[in-house]
Enzyme design. Structure first.
Site, mmCIF file in Angstrom:
data_model
loop_
_atom_site.group_PDB
_atom_site.id
_atom_site.type_symbol
_atom_site.label_atom_id
_atom_site.label_comp_id
_atom_site.label_asym_id
_atom_site.label_seq_id
_atom_site.Cartn_x
_atom_site.Cartn_y
_atom_site.Cartn_z
ATOM 1 N N ASP A 142 13.675 11.877 18.580
ATOM 2 C CA ASP A 142 12.310 12.109 19.073
ATOM 3 C C ASP A 142 12.128 11.543 20.482
ATOM 4 O O ASP A 142 11.515 12.166 21.347
ATOM 5 C CB ASP A 142 11.262 11.556 18.101
ATOM 6 C CG ASP A 142 11.623 10.199 17.562
ATOM 7 O OD1 ASP A 142 12.161 10.122 16.453
ATOM 8 O OD2 ASP A 142 11.399 9.207 18.263
ATOM 9 N N LYS B 174 18.862 10.559 14.266
ATOM 10 C CA LYS B 174 17.666 9.949 13.667
ATOM 11 C C LYS B 174 18.126 8.866 12.687
ATOM 12 O O LYS B 174 17.634 8.779 11.556
ATOM 13 C CB LYS B 174 16.854 11.015 12.919
ATOM 14 C CG LYS B 174 15.944 11.846 13.782
ATOM 15 C CD LYS B 174 14.777 11.092 14.384
ATOM 16 C CE LYS B 174 13.715 10.751 13.371
ATOM 17 N NZ LYS B 174 12.591 9.999 13.987
ATOM 18 N N ASP C 231 19.697 22.146 17.306
ATOM 19 C CA ASP C 231 18.930 23.388 17.354
ATOM 20 C C ASP C 231 17.668 23.182 18.196
ATOM 21 O O ASP C 231 17.378 23.929 19.135
ATOM 22 C CB ASP C 231 18.572 23.777 15.910
ATOM 23 C CG ASP C 231 17.984 25.164 15.819
ATOM 24 O OD1 ASP C 231 18.232 25.972 16.730
ATOM 25 O OD2 ASP C 231 17.266 25.441 14.844
ATOM 26 N N TYR D 137 21.432 22.225 7.611
ATOM 27 C CA TYR D 137 21.708 23.631 7.922
ATOM 28 C C TYR D 137 22.901 24.191 7.154
ATOM 29 O O TYR D 137 23.259 25.344 7.344
ATOM 30 C CB TYR D 137 21.994 23.768 9.423
ATOM 31 C CG TYR D 137 20.803 24.206 10.234
ATOM 32 C CD1 TYR D 137 19.521 23.810 9.884
ATOM 33 C CD2 TYR D 137 20.954 25.014 11.346
ATOM 34 C CE1 TYR D 137 18.430 24.201 10.628
ATOM 35 C CE2 TYR D 137 19.872 25.416 12.098
ATOM 36 C CZ TYR D 137 18.614 25.005 11.736
ATOM 37 O OH TYR D 137 17.538 25.400 12.483
#
Ligand code: ATP
Length: 395
Positions: free
Chosen positions: A255, A205, A279, A135
């Protein structure tokens, strides 16, 4: 009399309506909590489309200086004019004031329609890193000179042979630093300690992106040990505390986390995560407890103390001026703000009024429509009626 000034940017679209509702509620809450011993006033500042038309910039230096001077601001949603190469004011505020923490509390209020069976188990505060990651805006479009140069450099100098379609690839760069990660994680841990929360979870992640997301996790564990004296017990990490149970430091792959917040939300408390994960997570969590019109938020630099509290929804032009917008996002952000500046009693009054009003089924159209679909009973109020009902419950 003690007095405090707050910069107010009303915003575009529904901004005026929700800001007017918020200032009325805050004024009454401060009066009720401090009986004239403390005051709070709003200094209006312009940004966004209004400012662009008047001063040629969506965010002027004067407004930035005003926020720096008073340290705390609250704002409605701002529209970014499309196709004129103008950057979003939200992004500019974050960058120019280095507001590296995006803080989003996610809490359930009884009576609010929710898609899950036990929404009362959702009570988390998300600390999303606000300045780095994919981002950060380092991108080149497919086929551009920039993309070609970067791809060439990656192939020639870095031995990268994994770009599947080099001719037609756009390229984005994801910087994640030790400094940036640690300052965000420190803010989350300090908050958890101050607010006596049960645990902090690093969401990442790192299984796939070992150095960026994995770096975030490693730096988080390192900081917990080096700065807070965290120790391991039965394969888990804890920060020692006296007079209460130790603060658990957990981690979860992003996830799996998105599944877990639906399946076992009670296990999570304070969340520290990178920009993009944050986000997704903030929106997914807010959907569990009532969605877009309710979720409060703030962008904070915990070192300088500068903080911008905000309505987290957009300008909602489809309902602007109709008197039906839900003002709770900015009102609950104002409650966060009052806590932040040490006006905790006024914040508590607002939150308990919100709790009472929602529990009794008084809602604006957005929630009312969902309640109808769920065959849940409610009382439909306009923005103004909702505001007055809140004020009459400030006791
Ligand atoms: P922007 O383009 O500025 O992001 P938007 O309206 O497209 O604005 P969202 O804020 O995501 O983006 O809103 C989507 C829709 O949700 C709105 O069009 C509106 O109908 C509804 N909505 C958003 N905020 C509220 C609110 N506070 N109260 C009631 N409805 C809302």
């Amino acid at each position: 009399m003690e007095s405090r000034e707050i910069v107010l940017i009303e915003g575009d679209g529904v901004g005026k309506e929700i800001s007017s509702s918020m200032t009325k509620v805050v004024d009454e809450a401060v009066k009720a909590a401090y009986k004239g011993k403390r005051r709070l006033s709003f200094i209006k500042a312009e940004a966004g489309v209004v400012s662009l038309e008047k001063y040629g910039a969506t965010l002027t230096d004067d407004v930035l200086s005003l926020i720096k001077k008073h340290k705390v601001a609250i704002k409605g949603p701002l529209m970014t004019p499309v196709g004129r190469g103008i950057r979003s004011v939200n992004v500019e505020l974050r960058q120019k004031l280095d507001l590296f923490v995006c803080q989003r509390p996610v809490e359930y209020f009884e009576g609010v329609p929710s898609p899950i069976k036990r929404p009362e188990n959702v009570n988390m505060v998300v600390f999303r890193e606000n300045t780095e990651d994919i981002y950060a805006g380092i991108e080149w479009s497919a086929g551009s000179d920039g993309a070609k140069k970067v791809i060439e450099f990656l192939k020639r100098d870095m031995g990268v042979d994994k770009i599947r379609f080099p001719e037609t690839s756009a390229i984005g760069i994801k910087p994640v630093s030790e400094e940036g990660s640690k300052r965000l994680i420190k803010a989350a841990i300090d908050f958890a300690i101050k607010e006596h929360r049960r645990n902090v979870t690093f969401v990442h992640k790192g299984n796939i992106m070992k150095f960026t997301e994995g770096g975030f996790l490693n730096w988080g564990n390192e900081l917990s040990k080096e700065k807070y004296g965290a120790y391991e017990r039965d394969g888990r990490l804890y920060i020692p505390r006296t007079g209460e149970s130790d603060l658990e430091i957990k981690s979860c792959i992003a996830d799996a986390f998105l599944q877990n917040i639906i399946l076992k939300s009670e296990e999570y408390d304070v969340i520290a995560t990178l920009n993009l994960n944050g986000d997704y997570i903030s929106d997914a969590l807010s959907a569990l407890v009532g969605g877009i019109g309710i979720a409060p938020g703030a962008n904070i630099n915990t070192s300088t103390g500068v903080a911008v509290f905000e309505a987290t929804h957009g300008t909602a032009p489809d309902i602007a001026g109709k008197g039906i917008v839900n003002p709770l996002s900015i009102i609950l952000s104002a409650a966060m703000m009052l806590d932040y500046i040490g006006y905790g009693e006024a914040a508590t009054l607002i939150k308990s009024a919100v709790r009472t009003v929602l529990k009794n089924g008084f809602v604006t159209k957005d929630l009312y429509d969902t309640m109808l679909k769920n065959s849940q009973k409610g009382v439909l109020l306009s923005t103004e009626e909702f505001t007055e009902t809140l004020i009459s419950n400030l006791v």
